[in-house]
Motif scaffolding. Structure first.
Motif, mmCIF file in Angstrom:
data_model
loop_
_atom_site.group_PDB
_atom_site.id
_atom_site.type_symbol
_atom_site.label_atom_id
_atom_site.label_comp_id
_atom_site.label_asym_id
_atom_site.label_seq_id
_atom_site.Cartn_x
_atom_site.Cartn_y
_atom_site.Cartn_z
ATOM 1 N N THR A 170 -11.826 -5.228 32.317
ATOM 2 C CA THR A 170 -10.881 -4.108 32.221
ATOM 3 C C THR A 170 -11.588 -2.877 31.666
ATOM 4 O O THR A 170 -12.598 -2.975 30.961
ATOM 5 N N PHE A 171 -11.032 -1.708 31.980
ATOM 6 C CA PHE A 171 -11.531 -0.472 31.389
ATOM 7 C C PHE A 171 -11.299 -0.475 29.883
ATOM 8 O O PHE A 171 -12.089 0.086 29.122
ATOM 9 N N THR A 172 -10.196 -1.069 29.460
ATOM 10 C CA THR A 172 -9.894 -1.144 28.035
ATOM 11 C C THR A 172 -11.029 -1.842 27.294
ATOM 12 O O THR A 172 -11.523 -1.354 26.266
ATOM 13 N N GLU A 173 -11.438 -2.980 27.813
ATOM 14 C CA GLU A 173 -12.535 -3.723 27.192
ATOM 15 C C GLU A 173 -13.824 -2.920 27.233
ATOM 16 O O GLU A 173 -14.552 -2.827 26.234
ATOM 17 N N LEU A 174 -14.128 -2.330 28.392
ATOM 18 C CA LEU A 174 -15.365 -1.577 28.559
ATOM 19 C C LEU A 174 -15.454 -0.421 27.575
ATOM 20 O O LEU A 174 -16.448 -0.274 26.848
ATOM 21 N N ALA A 177 -15.715 12.422 10.348
ATOM 22 C CA ALA A 177 -15.847 11.171 11.086
ATOM 23 C C ALA A 177 -14.454 10.755 11.545
ATOM 24 O O ALA A 177 -13.541 10.592 10.740
ATOM 25 N N GLU A 178 -14.288 10.629 12.855
ATOM 26 C CA GLU A 178 -12.972 10.328 13.416
ATOM 27 C C GLU A 178 -12.605 8.862 13.215
ATOM 28 O O GLU A 178 -13.462 7.991 13.114
ATOM 29 N N ARG A 179 -11.304 8.610 13.149
ATOM 30 C CA ARG A 179 -10.835 7.236 13.009
ATOM 31 C C ARG A 179 -11.138 6.461 14.288
ATOM 32 O O ARG A 179 -11.089 6.991 15.394
ATOM 33 N N THR A 180 -11.456 5.177 14.136
ATOM 34 C CA THR A 180 -11.694 4.349 15.311
ATOM 35 C C THR A 180 -10.374 4.044 15.998
ATOM 36 O O THR A 180 -9.310 4.024 15.366
ATOM 37 N N MET A 181 -10.442 3.780 17.294
ATOM 38 C CA MET A 181 -9.227 3.548 18.067
ATOM 39 C C MET A 181 -8.468 2.320 17.586
ATOM 40 O O MET A 181 -7.237 2.278 17.638
ATOM 41 N N ASP A 182 -9.184 1.307 17.106
ATOM 42 C CA ASP A 182 -8.518 0.087 16.634
ATOM 43 C C ASP A 182 -7.573 0.358 15.478
ATOM 44 O O ASP A 182 -6.665 -0.431 15.217
ATOM 45 N N GLU A 183 -7.770 1.478 14.772
ATOM 46 C CA GLU A 183 -6.939 1.788 13.616
ATOM 47 C C GLU A 183 -5.568 2.334 14.004
ATOM 48 O O GLU A 183 -4.649 2.322 13.192
ATOM 49 N N TYR A 184 -5.446 2.841 15.233
ATOM 50 C CA TYR A 184 -4.145 3.408 15.592
ATOM 51 C C TYR A 184 -3.599 2.908 16.928
ATOM 52 O O TYR A 184 -2.442 3.169 17.259
ATOM 53 N N LEU A 185 -4.410 2.196 17.726
ATOM 54 C CA LEU A 185 -3.928 1.688 19.011
ATOM 55 C C LEU A 185 -4.511 0.299 19.234
ATOM 56 O O LEU A 185 -5.731 0.150 19.360
ATOM 57 N N ASP A 186 -3.624 -0.708 19.264
ATOM 58 C CA ASP A 186 -4.114 -2.065 19.470
ATOM 59 C C ASP A 186 -4.504 -2.265 20.928
ATOM 60 O O ASP A 186 -3.981 -1.626 21.847
ATOM 61 N N GLU A 187 -5.439 -3.156 21.140
ATOM 62 C CA GLU A 187 -6.014 -3.368 22.462
ATOM 63 C C GLU A 187 -4.984 -3.870 23.465
ATOM 64 O O GLU A 187 -5.014 -3.501 24.641
ATOM 65 N N ASP A 188 -4.036 -4.713 23.016
ATOM 66 C CA ASP A 188 -3.036 -5.268 23.935
ATOM 67 C C ASP A 188 -2.153 -4.173 24.520
ATOM 68 O O ASP A 188 -1.798 -4.210 25.701
ATOM 69 N N THR A 189 -1.783 -3.196 23.684
ATOM 70 C CA THR A 189 -0.928 -2.107 24.166
ATOM 71 C C THR A 189 -1.657 -1.279 25.223
ATOM 72 O O THR A 189 -1.088 -0.930 26.263
ATOM 73 N N GLN A 190 -2.917 -0.975 24.963
ATOM 74 C CA GLN A 190 -3.683 -0.190 25.929
ATOM 75 C C GLN A 190 -3.906 -0.981 27.221
ATOM 76 O O GLN A 190 -3.792 -0.436 28.318
ATOM 77 N N ARG A 226 -13.757 0.244 24.836
ATOM 78 C CA ARG A 226 -13.762 -0.145 23.417
ATOM 79 C C ARG A 226 -15.128 -0.681 22.988
ATOM 80 O O ARG A 226 -15.560 -0.458 21.858
ATOM 81 N N LEU A 227 -15.818 -1.366 23.893
ATOM 82 C CA LEU A 227 -17.173 -1.816 23.573
ATOM 83 C C LEU A 227 -18.113 -0.620 23.395
ATOM 84 O O LEU A 227 -18.989 -0.625 22.534
ATOM 85 N N LEU A 228 -17.904 0.402 24.222
ATOM 86 C CA LEU A 228 -18.791 1.557 24.185
ATOM 87 C C LEU A 228 -18.557 2.447 22.964
ATOM 88 O O LEU A 228 -19.511 2.985 22.392
ATOM 89 N N ILE A 229 -17.301 2.623 22.550
ATOM 90 C CA ILE A 229 -17.002 3.606 21.503
ATOM 91 C C ILE A 229 -16.675 2.979 20.160
ATOM 92 O O ILE A 229 -16.264 3.689 19.239
ATOM 93 N N ARG A 230 -16.870 1.689 20.021
ATOM 94 C CA ARG A 230 -16.441 1.025 18.771
ATOM 95 C C ARG A 230 -17.145 1.590 17.539
ATOM 96 O O ARG A 230 -16.588 1.590 16.443
ATOM 97 N N ASP A 231 -18.389 2.077 17.697
ATOM 98 C CA ASP A 231 -19.126 2.634 16.555
ATOM 99 C C ASP A 231 -19.159 4.151 16.568
ATOM 100 O O ASP A 231 -19.869 4.753 15.751
ATOM 101 N N CYS A 232 -18.437 4.777 17.483
ATOM 102 C CA CYS A 232 -18.436 6.242 17.584
ATOM 103 C C CYS A 232 -17.539 6.847 16.517
ATOM 104 O O CYS A 232 -16.399 6.400 16.328
ATOM 105 N N ARG A 233 -18.027 7.890 15.878
ATOM 106 C CA ARG A 233 -17.260 8.544 14.820
ATOM 107 C C ARG A 233 -16.955 9.998 15.142
ATOM 108 O O ARG A 233 -16.521 10.747 14.271
#
Length: 787
Positions: A372-376, A168-181, A378-385
Motif C-alpha cells: 500500500t501507499f500508506t505503508e510505503l 521539528a514537525e510531529r511524526t504522522m503516527d502521533e496524529y493519524l493512525d495507520e489503519d485510518t489512512q 510511512r516507511l519513507l517519512i518515519r524519521d522525517c522531522r
C-alpha cells in the motif's frame, strides 16, 4: 445497572450520547469531547458548525457544548477584582519597594521609563506597518498583520528567511493512525479498480470496432478484386489460352496478397493511433482521479493535525483571531498561491550529504516491494522531522526505484506488492503524478505543472510551435514556499553493478552506488526557467516572468552548468549567436574562483543538424580556440564556411593526478550553442594541428604550478625573436617544447625553439627567419617581420 464499555477507538457524542465512529467523528474538542458530524451544531440556534466556526463557553469551564459566534456566552461589563482575574496570590505577595534599583526606576514619585517595564526593545523595533519617510503620508487607515488576519502569511515569510532553525514537525503516527489512512486508501483503490475496468472495457470495445471496420473494408475490397478477376475471365473465356489463364490467376493472387498486406498495415496503424488516443484519455482521467484522491488524503491529514493541535495546543493556533505562536509555523491547511520564494535552495541546504541517512532509508525501502501507499510513505517519512525531509525521501525513492526499467507480472493486481505502481505499468501514471500522490500521503501540497521543456532532441534555436517538447513536472510546498521538483530528470541508475539485486538478496548491496541528479530537487526558479517553461505564467515563480520567445532565446544549458556554479558574464548571452565581420563568435563562461584549479573544459563543433565535424578534410575543432583567463573561459569559434554550426561545451572536475595519468577523461555537456555565419568574407585558416583542448598558460598553472611571468594571454604577437618565461612554484625535472605550423613538418621547426632553466625560472626561446604561425605551451604566436 448495566454499563456500556467502549473500545479505545469508540467515543460517545456529547450531544446525543450515542457511539461516535471514526468516519462520522468530530473531535477531540474541549476536555476530550466528541460529536457526530450531524450533531456538531450551535446549542442555541442549531446552525451547522465546522472546526473553524465553533466556539466554546469561556465563562464556564465545565461547559463542553459548542456555539456559533453570535450565541457563545460572553463576559459582561461587571467589576474586576483580584479573584476574578486570578491574581490574588500576586496581590498578596510582600512589597519589594525597598529593593528599587535607581538605574531602572526613577526616584521621583510615580515616574517610569520604557526600561522599567521592559519594552524599550519593542518600542525601538520597526512596526509591521511602518514604511520609510517617503510613504508616511499614506499611513492613514493602515492596519497591522493581526487586524488583517494575515499573521500566518507573515510567519510563512519568517519561515523562508530562517528555515535552518525551523521546528521539528510531529511524526504522522502521533496524529493519524495507520489503519485510518489505509482505510481511505482502500476506498480510493476501489475507485481506481473501477476506472481501470472502464479503461479495459473501452479498449476492448474500440479494438473490436476497428477490427470490424477493417474486416468490412477487407471484404468489400476482396469482393471488388474477385469480381474484376471473374469479369476478365468471362470476357476471354472463349479465346483465352491456358498460359493466359495462369497469368491472370497469378496476377489475381498477387493483388490479393498485396491487399491483405495493405489492410494489415492499415489495421496496425489504426490500432496504434487508437492506442495513443486512448492512452492520452486514460492519463487525463487518472490524473483527475489522483487529484481528487490527493485532496481527500490531505483533508484527512489536515483534520488530524488540527485535532492534535487543539488537543495539545502544540501550535497555539486560533482560527478566530488569526493568531500564530512565535515559536512554530504550522504547515498550511490550504495550498498557498504561487509566488516567488524569498530564499534560494542554498539557504535550505548547500550539500546533499546532509540527507545521507535519509537517502539511505529511501534506497533500502526501494529494494523491497510494498502493498500500500500508506505503508510505503510511512516507511519513507518515519524519521522525517520537516516538510523538506519528507519531500526529499519521496524524491529519492522515485529516483532510486527506476520505474522506467521495472518489469511487471502480467497477472499483477491491486492487492499484491507492486500493485501500487500499476499506473506505471499501464502507462496511465507518470513520475510527476506518482510524486503528487505520494506527497498527499505525507501531508504535503504538490501540484503538477504543464509546459514546455528543452528535453531530448532539442537543439538551441528551435521554436516551440507544436507539442513535440511538451512536458510536466511538480511544484511542492516546502520551507515556506513553492519549489520545483523534476523526478523524471533527477532519476539515475545503478553503477558499479552488472544487475539490479532482487528483493531479499543483499549480497551485492555493498557494491552498489545509486547516481541521481540533485539539481532537480527544490531547483531555484531562476535556474529552472532555463529548461522548463510553464503554460501558466504564475508557475514560473519569477518576479519578472519571461515570454515564450525569451525562453527560446535563453542559452541552452544543462544541470551540470548550475552544479558547477557556472554563469554568463554577459547576461545578454543567447542560444543563437551570429558571427561578426571576420566570421568569428565568442562565448564566455564564468566559474567560481575556487573551481579554476580543478574544472576543465572541452568542446565539439559540428555542422548544425548533422554529424559532420569537418570541412574539406579539416576537423572543425581546429577552428575553435578555448582559453582561460582568471576565472573566465573564452571559446572563440571561426566559421570555416557559410553555414550554421552546433557548439557543444563540456566540463569535468579532475585532480592534477587524474589528468597526468593519461587515462581518458569523461566530459559531460554543460551547454550547447548555435552559431550562424551568413556571409563569410575572409577565408579562415585552421589552427595548427596539435593537441586539442585549452590554449594559454592556465593548464600549466593548474597541473604543474608553472606561473607565467611574461605572457598570460593565449594569443601572442611578436617579432622574429620571442621569449616566454615561467616561474616554477615547485621543482620540475625536465622540459620539452615543440612548434607546429600548417603544412610544415614538426621536425623542421624543432631547431627554432629551445629552453633554458635558471634557478626556479624556465624560459622558452622561439626564433624564425620566416613568417609562421605556431603555438607553445598552448600559446598561439603570430610572428611577422612587421613586429
Amino acid at each position: 445497572m448495566s454499563q456500556k464499555y467502549l473500545s479505545p477507538y469508540e467515543h460517545t457524542c456529547l450531544r446525543c450520547e450515542q457511539t461516535v465512529y471514526q468516519v462520522d467523528k468530530v473531535g477531540p474538542l474541549k476536555d476530550f469531547s466528541f460529536f457526530h458530524q450531524g450533531c456538531f451544531k450551535c446549542l442555541v440556534c442549531g446552525s451547522k458548525l465546522t472546526l473553524r466556526t465553533y466556539y466554546n463557553n469561556q465563562q464556564n469551564q465545565d461547559d463542553k457544548e459548542v456555539y456559533c459566534q453570535n450565541h457563545v456566552p460572553k463576559t459582561g461589563p461587571g467589576t474586576l477584582d483580584g479573584m476574578s482575574v486570578g491574581i490574588k496570590s500576586a496581590l498578596a505577595a510582600p512589597r519589594t519597594n525597598h529593593l528599587v534599583n535607581d538605574q531602572i526606576r526613577g526616584s521621583g514619585k510615580g515616574t517610569f521609563d520604557v526600561d522599567a517595564i521592559g519594552i524599550k526593545t519593542a518600542l525601538s523595533s520597526p512596526r509591521p506597518y511602518e514604511t520609510d519617510s517617503r510613504n508616511r503620508e499614506s499611513l492613514a487607515g493602515k492596519f497591522d498583520a493581526s487586524a488583517l488576519h494575515i499573521a500566518h502569511g507573515i510567519k510563512a515569510t519568517k519561515l523562508q528567511q530562517q528555515y535552518r532553525i525551523q521546528y521539528a514537525e510531529r511524526t504522522m503516527d502521533e496524529y493519524l493512525d495507520e489503519d485510518t489512512q489505509r482505510s481511505l486508501e482502500m476506498r480510493h483503490r476501489a475507485e481506481e479498480d473501477d476506472l481501470y475496468r472502464q479503461f479495459a472495457k473501452k479498449r476492448t470495445e474500440e479494438e473490436t470496432n476497428v477490427n470490424q471496420q477493417i474486416k468490412e473494408e477487407w471484404e468489400k475490397e476482396l469482393e471488388r478484386l474477385t469480381s474484376r478477376f471473374q469479369h476478365q475471365m468471362n470476357i476471354r473465356r472463349k479465346k483465352i489460352t491456358t498460359d493466359e489463364e495462369k497469368v491472370l490467376t497469378v496476377r489475381h493472387q498477387k493483388e490479393r496478397k498485396n491487399l491483405e498486406k495493405n489492410m494489415t498495415v492499415k489495421m496496425d496503424k489504426k490500432k496504434e493511433s487508437l492506442t495513443r488516443k486512448l492512452l492520452e484519455q486514460e492519463r487525463i482521467a487518472t490524473a483527475e482521479l489522483v487529484e481528487k484522491h490527493s485532496q481527500e488524503m490531505l483533508d484527512l491529514i489536515n483534520e488530524k493535525r488540527h485535532e492534535l493541535a487543539r488537543l495539545e495546543g502544540v501550535y497555539d493556533y486560533d482560527d478566530k483571531d488569526g493568531y500564530v505562536s512565535e515559536e512554530l509555523v504550522p504547515y498550511p491547511t490550504h495550498p498557498p498561491p504561487p509566488i516567488p520564494p524569498l530564499t534560494d535552495k542554498v539557504e535550505i541546504y548547500s550539500d546533499p550529504r546532509v540527507f545521507s541517512e535519509l537517502d539511505q532509508v529511501a534506497i533500502n525501502v526501494a529494494q523491497e516491494d510494498q502493498v500500500t501507499f500508506t505503508e510505503l510513505v510511512r516507511l519513507l517519512i518515519r524519521d522525517c522531522r520537516s516538510d523538506v525531509e519528507k519531500a526529499r525521501a519521496l524524491f529519492r525513492w522515485i529516483t532510486v526505484k527506476n520505474l522506467n526499467n521495472m518489469t511487471f507480472d502480467d497477472n499483477l493486481n491491486a492487492d499484491t506488492p507492486m500493485g501500487i505502481l500499476r499506473g506505471i505499468k499501464h502507462g496511465t501514471e507518470s513520475y510527476h503524478v506518482l510524486f503528487k500522490r505520494l506527497c498527499s500521503y505525507a501531508g504535503l501540497h504538490c501540484v503538477v505543472v504543464k509546459g514546455y521543456s528543452k528535453s531530448a532532441g532539442y537543439q538551441p534555436g528551435v521554436k516551440f510551435e507544436d507539442n513535440r517538447f511538451r512536458n510536466s513536472w511538480n511544484a511542492v510546498y516546502v520551507a515556506g514556499a513553492w519549489r520545483f521538483v523534476q523526478c523524471n530528470w533527477g532519476a539515475r541508475h545503478l553503477v558499479n553493478a552488472k544487475e539490479v539485486p532482487k528483493p531479499g538478496n543483499k549480497s551485492k548491496s555493498d557494491n552498489l552506488r545509486y547516481e541521481y541528479d540533485d539539481h532537480y530537487f527544490l531547483t531555484d526558479s531562476k535556474e529552472f526557467i532555463y529548461e522548463f517553461f510553464p503554460l501558466q505564467v504564475e508557475w514560473q515563480l519569477l518576479k519578472n516572468p519571461l515570454s515564450l520567445r525569451d525562453f527560446e532565446e535563453l542559452p541552452f544549458v544543462r544541470s551540470l552548468f548550475f552544479r558547477y556554479r557556472l554563469y554568463f558574464p554577459d547576461e545578454k548571452n543567447k542560444a543563437v549567436l551570429y558571427t561578426d565581420s571576420t566570421g568569428a563568435a565568442t562565448i564566455q563562461i564564468g566559474m567560481p574562483i575556487k573551481m579554476t584549479s580543478c574544472l576543465i573544459f572541452h568542446y565539439n563543433l559540428k555542422i548544425f543538424g548533422s554529424d559532420v565535424d569537418s570541412h574539406e578534410g579539416v576537423s572543425l575543432k581546429r577552428f575553435v580556440m578555448q582559453s582561460v583567463v582568471d576565472n573566465i573561459v573564452s571559446i572563440r569559434v571561426h566559421a570555416a564556411c557559410n553555414n550554421s554550426f552546433l557548439l557543444d561545451v563540456f566540463a569535468n572536475v579532475v585532480t592534477p593526478q587524474e589528468y597526468l595519468t593519461g587515462e581518458p577523461m569523461k566530459f559531460k555537456s554543460v551547454g550547447k550553442f548555435k552559431i550562424i555565419c551568413e556571409d563569410l568574407q575572409t577565408v579562415m585558416v585552421p589552427l595548427p594541428d596539435c593537441a586539442s583542448g585549452e590554449w594559454g598558460p592556465m593548464k600549466a598553472i593548474r597541473l604543474f604550478g608553472l606561473i607565467p611571468m611574461t605572457h598570460k594571454d593565449a594569443l601572442l604577437f611578436s617579432s622574429r625573436e620571442l621569449e616566454v618565461q615561467f616561474r616554477m612554484s615547485r621543482p620540475l625535472a625536465d622540459f620539452m617544447a615543440t612548434l607546429h605550423k600548417n603544412g610544415i613538418d614538426e621536425k623542421k621547426l624543432s631547431k627554432c625553439v629551445s629552453h633554458s632553466v635558471d634557478d626556479d625560472f624556465v624560459s622558452f626561446h622561439v626564433s624564425s627567419d620566416k613568417q609562421l604561425l605556431t603555438h607553445c605551451c598552448k600559446y598561439l604566436i603570430n610572428v611577422s617581420k612587421r613586429n
